[in-house]
Design a protein around this motif. Structure first.
Motif, PDB file in Angstrom:
ATOM      1  N   PHE A 188      62.131  67.486  67.112  1.00 34.96           N
ATOM      2  CA  PHE A 188      61.844  66.739  65.774  1.00 34.96           C
ATOM      3  C   PHE A 188      60.654  66.074  65.981  1.00 34.96           C
ATOM      4  O   PHE A 188      60.211  65.473  67.180  1.00 34.96           O
ATOM      5  CB  PHE A 188      63.047  65.531  65.261  1.00 34.96           C
ATOM      6  CG  PHE A 188      64.274  66.605  65.075  1.00 34.96           C
ATOM      7  CD1 PHE A 188      64.593  67.148  63.832  1.00 34.96           C
ATOM      8  CD2 PHE A 188      65.075  66.772  66.245  1.00 34.96           C
ATOM      9  CE1 PHE A 188      65.895  67.741  63.645  1.00 34.96           C
ATOM     10  CE2 PHE A 188      66.422  67.156  65.918  1.00 34.96           C
ATOM     11  CZ  PHE A 188      66.764  67.802  64.397  1.00 34.96           C
ATOM     12  N   ASP A 189      59.783  65.869  65.017  1.00 37.93           N
ATOM     13  CA  ASP A 189      58.442  65.352  64.996  1.00 37.93           C
ATOM     14  C   ASP A 189      58.682  64.139  64.539  1.00 37.93           C
ATOM     15  O   ASP A 189      57.784  63.128  64.880  1.00 37.93           O
ATOM     16  CB  ASP A 189      57.450  65.956  64.003  1.00 37.93           C
ATOM     17  CG  ASP A 189      57.377  67.442  64.184  1.00 37.93           C
ATOM     18  OD1 ASP A 189      57.297  68.094  65.034  1.00 37.93           O
ATOM     19  OD2 ASP A 189      57.839  68.115  63.119  1.00 37.93           O
ATOM     20  N   LEU A 190      59.622  63.538  63.846  1.00 40.31           N
ATOM     21  CA  LEU A 190      59.917  62.064  63.510  1.00 40.31           C
ATOM     22  C   LEU A 190      61.357  61.909  63.704  1.00 40.31           C
ATOM     23  O   LEU A 190      62.070  62.576  63.092  1.00 40.31           O
ATOM     24  CB  LEU A 190      59.453  61.986  62.073  1.00 40.31           C
ATOM     25  CG  LEU A 190      59.626  60.397  61.438  1.00 40.31           C
ATOM     26  CD1 LEU A 190      58.977  59.628  61.882  1.00 40.31           C
ATOM     27  CD2 LEU A 190      59.270  60.611  59.778  1.00 40.31           C
ATOM     28  N   LEU A 191      61.845  60.847  64.537  1.00 43.08           N
ATOM     29  CA  LEU A 191      62.947  60.373  64.871  1.00 43.08           C
ATOM     30  C   LEU A 191      63.108  59.114  63.984  1.00 43.08           C
ATOM     31  O   LEU A 191      62.547  58.100  64.671  1.00 43.08           O
ATOM     32  CB  LEU A 191      63.316  60.307  66.164  1.00 43.08           C
ATOM     33  CG  LEU A 191      63.576  61.838  66.791  1.00 43.08           C
ATOM     34  CD1 LEU A 191      62.331  62.463  67.152  1.00 43.08           C
ATOM     35  CD2 LEU A 191      64.385  61.657  67.925  1.00 43.08           C
ATOM     36  N   ILE A 192      64.199  58.829  63.062  1.00 37.52           N
ATOM     37  CA  ILE A 192      64.586  57.548  62.638  1.00 37.52           C
ATOM     38  C   ILE A 192      65.647  57.135  63.177  1.00 37.52           C
ATOM     39  O   ILE A 192      66.707  57.582  63.157  1.00 37.52           O
ATOM     40  CB  ILE A 192      64.473  57.665  61.371  1.00 37.52           C
ATOM     41  CG1 ILE A 192      62.961  58.341  60.629  1.00 37.52           C
ATOM     42  CG2 ILE A 192      64.580  56.283  60.437  1.00 37.52           C
ATOM     43  CD1 ILE A 192      62.079  57.635  60.369  1.00 37.52           C
ATOM     44  N   ASN A 193      65.788  55.849  64.066  1.00 37.87           N
ATOM     45  CA  ASN A 193      67.289  55.339  64.087  1.00 37.87           C
ATOM     46  C   ASN A 193      67.483  54.284  63.009  1.00 37.87           C
ATOM     47  O   ASN A 193      67.012  53.111  62.981  1.00 37.87           O
ATOM     48  CB  ASN A 193      66.998  54.292  65.689  1.00 37.87           C
ATOM     49  CG  ASN A 193      68.597  53.854  65.792  1.00 37.87           C
ATOM     50  OD1 ASN A 193      69.401  54.332  65.264  1.00 37.87           O
ATOM     51  ND2 ASN A 193      68.590  52.848  66.671  1.00 37.87           N
ATOM     52  N   ALA A 194      68.359  54.727  62.166  1.00 37.11           N
ATOM     53  CA  ALA A 194      68.880  53.816  61.144  1.00 37.11           C
ATOM     54  C   ALA A 194      70.436  53.437  61.507  1.00 37.11           C
ATOM     55  O   ALA A 194      70.859  52.784  60.463  1.00 37.11           O
ATOM     56  CB  ALA A 194      68.858  54.490  59.673  1.00 37.11           C
ATOM     57  N   THR A 195      70.958  53.654  62.688  1.00 40.51           N
ATOM     58  CA  THR A 195      72.199  52.928  62.889  1.00 40.51           C
ATOM     59  C   THR A 195      72.098  51.353  63.301  1.00 40.51           C
ATOM     60  O   THR A 195      70.909  50.906  63.717  1.00 40.51           O
ATOM     61  CB  THR A 195      72.756  53.511  64.277  1.00 40.51           C
ATOM     62  OG1 THR A 195      71.954  53.243  65.663  1.00 40.51           O
ATOM     63  CG2 THR A 195      72.483  55.038  64.098  1.00 40.51           C
ATOM     64  N   SER A 196      73.074  50.624  63.366  1.00 38.74           N
ATOM     65  CA  SER A 196      73.170  49.390  63.425  1.00 38.74           C
ATOM     66  C   SER A 196      73.615  49.117  65.096  1.00 38.74           C
ATOM     67  O   SER A 196      73.923  48.038  65.446  1.00 38.74           O
ATOM     68  CB  SER A 196      74.018  48.573  62.703  1.00 38.74           C
ATOM     69  OG  SER A 196      75.187  49.088  62.574  1.00 38.74           O
ATOM     70  N   ALA A 197      73.533  50.357  65.809  1.00 40.59           N
ATOM     71  CA  ALA A 197      74.094  50.146  67.175  1.00 40.59           C
ATOM     72  C   ALA A 197      73.490  49.022  67.820  1.00 40.59           C
ATOM     73  O   ALA A 197      74.210  48.301  68.639  1.00 40.59           O
ATOM     74  CB  ALA A 197      73.879  51.557  67.872  1.00 40.59           C
ATOM     75  N   ASP A 219      62.344  52.558  64.780  1.00 41.61           N
ATOM     76  CA  ASP A 219      63.801  51.962  64.672  1.00 41.61           C
ATOM     77  C   ASP A 219      63.715  50.924  63.599  1.00 41.61           C
ATOM     78  O   ASP A 219      62.725  50.272  63.500  1.00 41.61           O
ATOM     79  CB  ASP A 219      64.300  51.333  65.881  1.00 41.61           C
ATOM     80  CG  ASP A 219      65.460  50.799  66.007  1.00 41.61           C
ATOM     81  OD1 ASP A 219      66.141  50.517  64.911  1.00 41.61           O
ATOM     82  OD2 ASP A 219      66.035  50.914  67.043  1.00 41.61           O
ATOM     83  N   LEU A 220      64.562  51.252  62.548  1.00 38.34           N
ATOM     84  CA  LEU A 220      64.409  50.271  61.370  1.00 38.34           C
ATOM     85  C   LEU A 220      64.843  48.918  61.786  1.00 38.34           C
ATOM     86  O   LEU A 220      64.509  48.210  60.937  1.00 38.34           O
ATOM     87  CB  LEU A 220      65.541  50.808  60.503  1.00 38.34           C
ATOM     88  CG  LEU A 220      65.374  52.112  59.832  1.00 38.34           C
ATOM     89  CD1 LEU A 220      66.400  52.279  58.574  1.00 38.34           C
ATOM     90  CD2 LEU A 220      64.267  52.814  59.540  1.00 38.34           C
ATOM     91  N   SER A 221      65.405  48.512  63.019  1.00 38.45           N
ATOM     92  CA  SER A 221      65.556  47.382  63.355  1.00 38.45           C
ATOM     93  C   SER A 221      64.313  46.831  64.115  1.00 38.45           C
ATOM     94  O   SER A 221      63.414  47.528  64.421  1.00 38.45           O
ATOM     95  CB  SER A 221      66.644  47.206  64.315  1.00 38.45           C
ATOM     96  OG  SER A 221      67.900  48.021  63.911  1.00 38.45           O
ATOM     97  N   TYR A 222      64.215  45.547  64.546  1.00 36.69           N
ATOM     98  CA  TYR A 222      63.269  44.884  65.199  1.00 36.69           C
ATOM     99  C   TYR A 222      63.849  43.976  66.376  1.00 36.69           C
ATOM    100  O   TYR A 222      64.909  43.489  66.038  1.00 36.69           O
ATOM    101  CB  TYR A 222      62.225  44.169  64.391  1.00 36.69           C
ATOM    102  CG  TYR A 222      62.726  43.072  63.595  1.00 36.69           C
ATOM    103  CD1 TYR A 222      63.251  43.520  62.226  1.00 36.69           C
ATOM    104  CD2 TYR A 222      62.817  41.758  64.000  1.00 36.69           C
ATOM    105  CE1 TYR A 222      63.839  42.373  61.283  1.00 36.69           C
ATOM    106  CE2 TYR A 222      63.533  40.730  63.235  1.00 36.69           C
ATOM    107  CZ  TYR A 222      63.839  41.044  61.937  1.00 36.69           C
ATOM    108  OH  TYR A 222      64.661  40.161  61.227  1.00 36.69           O
ATOM    109  N   GLY A 223      63.071  43.622  67.072  1.00 38.66           N
ATOM    110  CA  GLY A 223      63.632  42.579  68.136  1.00 38.66           C
ATOM    111  C   GLY A 223      64.538  43.226  69.155  1.00 38.66           C
ATOM    112  O   GLY A 223      64.229  44.547  69.501  1.00 38.66           O
TER     113      GLY A 223
END
Ligand code: ATR
Length: 283
Positions: A188-197, A219-223
């Protein structure tokens, strides 16, 4: 609330104590000279309806919700924007008569961060979306609107990925894959982690074969919650490994404009928060 008291805003979530949203909205309010109070309210999914009612009774004018409440919030609203309805996900609530109007600003926040802040294109990128919860649902539609040619959705609980693909209703463009079959998903060219793992300290175990050359990982999260995925992305050669701090600020700016009719500038605040939220090595 009396006429002299500032309007009340809040972010609901669990956990929410460390949310940056109060700081972001207070900074926007100072920038534009708007009086408001914005505070975090801890709430479980089960307790959300009661907590929202209490907030309304105390004069609450608007609220954001974060995990795990985005789909619960959609059910609590009397009316929904088109983008919230189709995603069945709400992160911004505005008081409307006796009830709440729900909107979803996550998707536009993600696209603005990738394209305007990081100056990367989305159009044309084969995209893998990890997760199918409230945040994933919001960004899935926005990614398709922004021109990704193919969206593959994988979720630990496959039924939720299937439900999202069904809701999108574009079987030629949107596919689901089993989480256990990671190695056979292609590149894939763009991988988005939208899990809350990452919030629970769990590490996702992902193969390097998922990355096409020059891939962008987001990653939609930060920190700390984003550390594991971004470390993996860098270790397998992603061209860009980005955390969700910029998305957080952009979705907040969109919510702020919905509530107050004025759009804050986000660049200075991004630089200020970036200084103490480690994440994107390239910033
Ligand atoms: P949000 O509003 O942040 O999307 P959510 O609706 O609770 O929060 O969704 C959390 C997402 O993270 C879901 O896709 C969840 O997968 P399940 O549907 O199987 O629960 C995913 N998730 C959470 N912990 C995970 C883990 N350890 N490994 C993989 N996926 C995980």
């Amino acid at each position: 609330m009396t006429a002299s008291e500032p309007a009340q805003y809040a972010v609901f979530g669990q956990p929410v104590a460390h949310s940056l949203s109060p700081r972001i909205h207070n900074a926007f309010a100072r920038q534009l000279g708007i009086a408001l109070e914005y505070r975090p309210i801890e709430s479980s999914a089960e307790g959300f309806a009661a907590a929202l009612k209490k907030f309304a009774d105390l004069g609450g004018a608007g609220a954001n919700v974060t995990l795990p409440l985005k789909q619960v919030a959609a059910k609590a609203c009397a009316s929904l924007s088109d983008r919230a309805r189709r995603a069945d996900s709400v992160n911004t609530l505005s008081r409307s008569g006796d009830g709440w109007h729900g909107d979803s600003t996550d998707g536009v926040g993600l696209i603005r961060d990738i394209t305007s802040r990081h100056r990367l294109f989305v159009r044309g990128r084969r995209t893998l979306l990890l997760g199918a919860g409230g945040a994933a649902r919001a960004v899935a539609f926005a990614l398709l609107d922004a021109g990704v040619p193919e969206l593959t959705i994988a979720n630990r609980t496959p039924e939720r990925a299937d439900a999202l693909a069904d809701a999108i209703g574009q079987p030629k463009r949107v596919h689901t894959r089993y989480w256990d079959d990671l190695g056979n998903w292609g590149a894939f060219d763009l991988l988005i982690n939208a899990t809350s793992a990452g919030h629970g300290g769990a590490a996702l175990s992902l193969p390097s074969s998922l990355l096409a050359p020059r891939a962008v990982c987001y990653d939609l999260s930060y920190g700390k919650a984003a550390f594991g995925f971004l470390a993996w992305a860098r270790s397998v050669g992603a061209e860009h490994a980005l955390d969700g701090l910029g998305m957080l600020i952009e979705q907040a700016a969109e919510a702020f404009e919905l509530w107050h009719g004025q759009r804050p500038d986000t660049d200075a605040l991004y630089a200020e928060l970036r200084a103490y939220v480690p994440g994107n090595a390239e910033d």
